[in-house]
Write a protein that holds these residues in place. Structure first.
Motif, short mmCIF file in Angstrom:
data_model
loop_
_atom_site.label_atom_id
_atom_site.label_comp_id
_atom_site.label_asym_id
_atom_site.label_seq_id
_atom_site.Cartn_x
_atom_site.Cartn_y
_atom_site.Cartn_z
N VAL A 1 -55.96 -7.49 -32.12
CA VAL A 1 -56.93 -6.77 -32.94
C VAL A 1 -57.72 -7.69 -33.85
O VAL A 1 -58.52 -7.26 -34.65
CB VAL A 1 -56.26 -5.67 -33.79
N ASP B 1 -59.92 0.03 -32.14
CA ASP B 1 -58.53 -0.44 -32.07
C ASP B 1 -57.91 -0.77 -33.42
O ASP B 1 -56.78 -1.23 -33.48
CB ASP B 1 -58.45 -1.67 -31.17
N ALA B 2 -58.64 -0.53 -34.52
CA ALA B 2 -58.08 -0.85 -35.82
C ALA B 2 -58.77 -0.03 -36.90
O ALA B 2 -59.97 0.25 -36.83
CB ALA B 2 -58.23 -2.34 -36.13
#
Length: 374
Positions: A373, A345-346
C-alpha cells in the motif's frame, strides 16, 4: 533573460510520504493535479521554466520507475532531457549528474538552475525576474539560492541567514545578498526570533550556479561523489550500454546527501553563496495541512475537498480535508479538523494538526510489511 547559457533542471524525486495514501512510491505527488488547476505539479513546473529558458533547455531528473509517466505528462520534453536514476541518491547526486552531463554537452560555463517538481508558484513573472538575477549572480561565480519571504514562524522549513548586499559587485542582480549561513528547521520560539530580525528567509531548495563552480565545489567538499559522477557523466552519451554499465559500477555506492548539506552549507561558510529574495508567492505542498491551505473552501465550515465533491457528505463538521473515491460516499458526522483520505486500498484518518506525522505512519506500515500500500 537571455536563455542561451541557462538550463533548468527539475529534480522529480521523493515519495511525498506526508501525503500518503495519495502520494505513493510508484506515483508520487508531482504526478498529480492536487489543486484542481488542470495541470499536475510537474507540468506546472515545466511550463514555468520553459517560459524562462525555452523547452529545449529544460531537463528532468527522476527515478526509472517514473520515466514513462514523466514523458507522458511532458510530451515536449527533449529526447535526451531525462536523467533516470536506478535508485534514489538524494538531491546532490541528481543535480550533479544532470549538471555534469549538460556541461559536457554545452560547455562548463553554462548556468544551471535546480527547481523542485512539486512547488506551487503564483506569480510566474516575478519568479522569472528572480531567476534572472540569480543567474547574473551565478555568472559572477556564486552558487545562488532563492530565499522565500518568511510569512510566519514556520518550523517546517530550513532558513537562510542573509548578509550584506552584493548590488555593488553585481549590478545585474540588485537584490542579491551574501548568505551568512543555512539554518536547520528551528523550534517555534527560534523561528519567531528569526522573523523579528528581518534577516532570515525560508530555504526552498532552489539553486542557480555555473556548472564549473558546482563541479569544482563538489570536487572540494565531496571528492568521492565527484569522481563517481564524473565517470557516469563521461559515459552518459556514449550509448545505452555504456551508460548502464557506469550506473551499475558507480551509482549504487553514492552517498545519499542533500545539496544543502553537501555543497551550500560549507560553501556559504567560505563566502561563496548568494541569495536573491523571492516574492512570487510560493508554497511547498509538504503535507495535508499545507495542501488544505491552498484549496478553496467547500462551505462556510471551511471544509476542503479533493476530487468529486458529490461523494462527500457532512453533518455538524468543520475544518476537514477529505478525498473520496469516485462513486463511494464518505459521510462525516461531528468530525472537526480531520484529514480523511479514502483510496481503493488504503484509508487515512488523522487530525490535521498531526499532518507532519503521516510519514511516521508510512514508516510503521513499512515495518509491518505493508509495502503493497506504499
Amino acid at each position: 533573460m537571455s536563455s542561451n547559457d541557462f538550463y533548468a533542471i527539475i529534480p522529480a524525486g521523493g515519495v511525498g510520504t506526508r501525503l500518503w495514501p495519495l502520494s505513493r512510491r510508484n506515483r508520487p505527488k508531482f504526478l498529480y493535479d492536487l489543486l484542481g488547476s488542470g495541470q499536475t505539479l510537474i507540468q506546472s513546473t515545466y511550463e514555468r521554466l520553459a517560459r524562462v529558458c525555452g523547452e529545449e533547455h529544460v531537463v528532468v531528473s527522476t527515478g526509472e520507475a517514473h520515466v514513462d509517466s514523466v514523458r507522458e505528462q511532458l510530451p515536449s520534453l527533449r529526447e535526451d532531457g531525462i536523467f533516470a536514476e536506478p535508485v534514489a541518491r538524494d538531491s546532490t547526486a541528481a543535480i550533479a549528474l544532470a549538471t555534469a552531463v549538460l556541461a559536457r554537452r554545452h560547455g562548463s560555463r553554462i548556468v544551471v538552475g535546480s527547481f523542485a517538481a512539486d512547488h506551487v508558484i503564483r506569480d510566474n513573472d516575478a519568479f522569472a525576474e528572480c531567476v534572472r538575477q540569480a543567474a547574473a549572480a551565478a555568472r559572477h561565480g556564486y552558487i545562488t539560492t532563492i530565499g522565500i519571504a518568511a510569512s510566519r514562524p514556520s518550523t517546517a522549513f530550513g532558513y537562510i541567514h542573509q548578509g550584506h548586499s552584493l548590488a555593488g559587485e553585481i549590478p545585474d542582480a540588485p537584490s542579491a545578498r551574501i548568505v551568512r549561513s543555512f539554518v536547520e528547521k528551528p523550534d517555534s520560539s527560534t523561528a519567531q526570533a528569526y522573523l523579528q530580525t528581518g534577516e532570515y528567509r525560508w530555504n526552498a531548495g532552489m539553486f542557480v550556479m555555473r556548472a564549473d563552480v558546482l563541479l569544482d565545489s563538489l570536487k572540494q567538499y565531496q571528492p568521492d561523489l565527484f569522481s563517481a559522477i564524473s565517470a557516469i557523466a563521461d559515459a552518459w552519451d556514449q550509448g545505452e550500454e555504456c551508460r548502464k554499465q557506469a550506473l551499475r559500477q558507480h551509482w549504487y555506492g553514492l552517498e545519499k546527501i542533500a545539496f544543502d548539506y553537501a555543497i551550500a552549507e560549507p560553501l556559504s561558510a567560505d563566502g561563496g553563496v548568494a541569495v536573491v529574495p523571492g516574492g512570487f508567492g510560493w508554497d511547498d505542498i509538504g503535507d495535508f495541512n499545507s495542501l488544505a491551505a491552498l484549496l478553496p473552501s467547500y462551505n462556510r465550515q471551511n471544509i476542503k475537498i479533493l476530487g468529486n465533491q458529490d461523494d462527500v457528505v457532512f453533518l455538524d463538521s468543520a475544518g476537514d480535508i477529505v478525498a473520496a473515491q469516485a462513486g463511494r460516499t464518505v459521510a462525516l458526522l461531528g468530525v472537526d479538523d480531520m484529514v480523511v483520505i479514502d483510496t481503493p486500498d488504503a484509508l487515512l484518518v488523522a487530525p490535521r494538526a498531526r499532518s507532519q506525522e503521516v510519514k511516521n505512519m508510512v514508516t510503521k506500515l513499512s515495518g509491518l510489511g505493508r509495502d503493497a500500500v506504499l
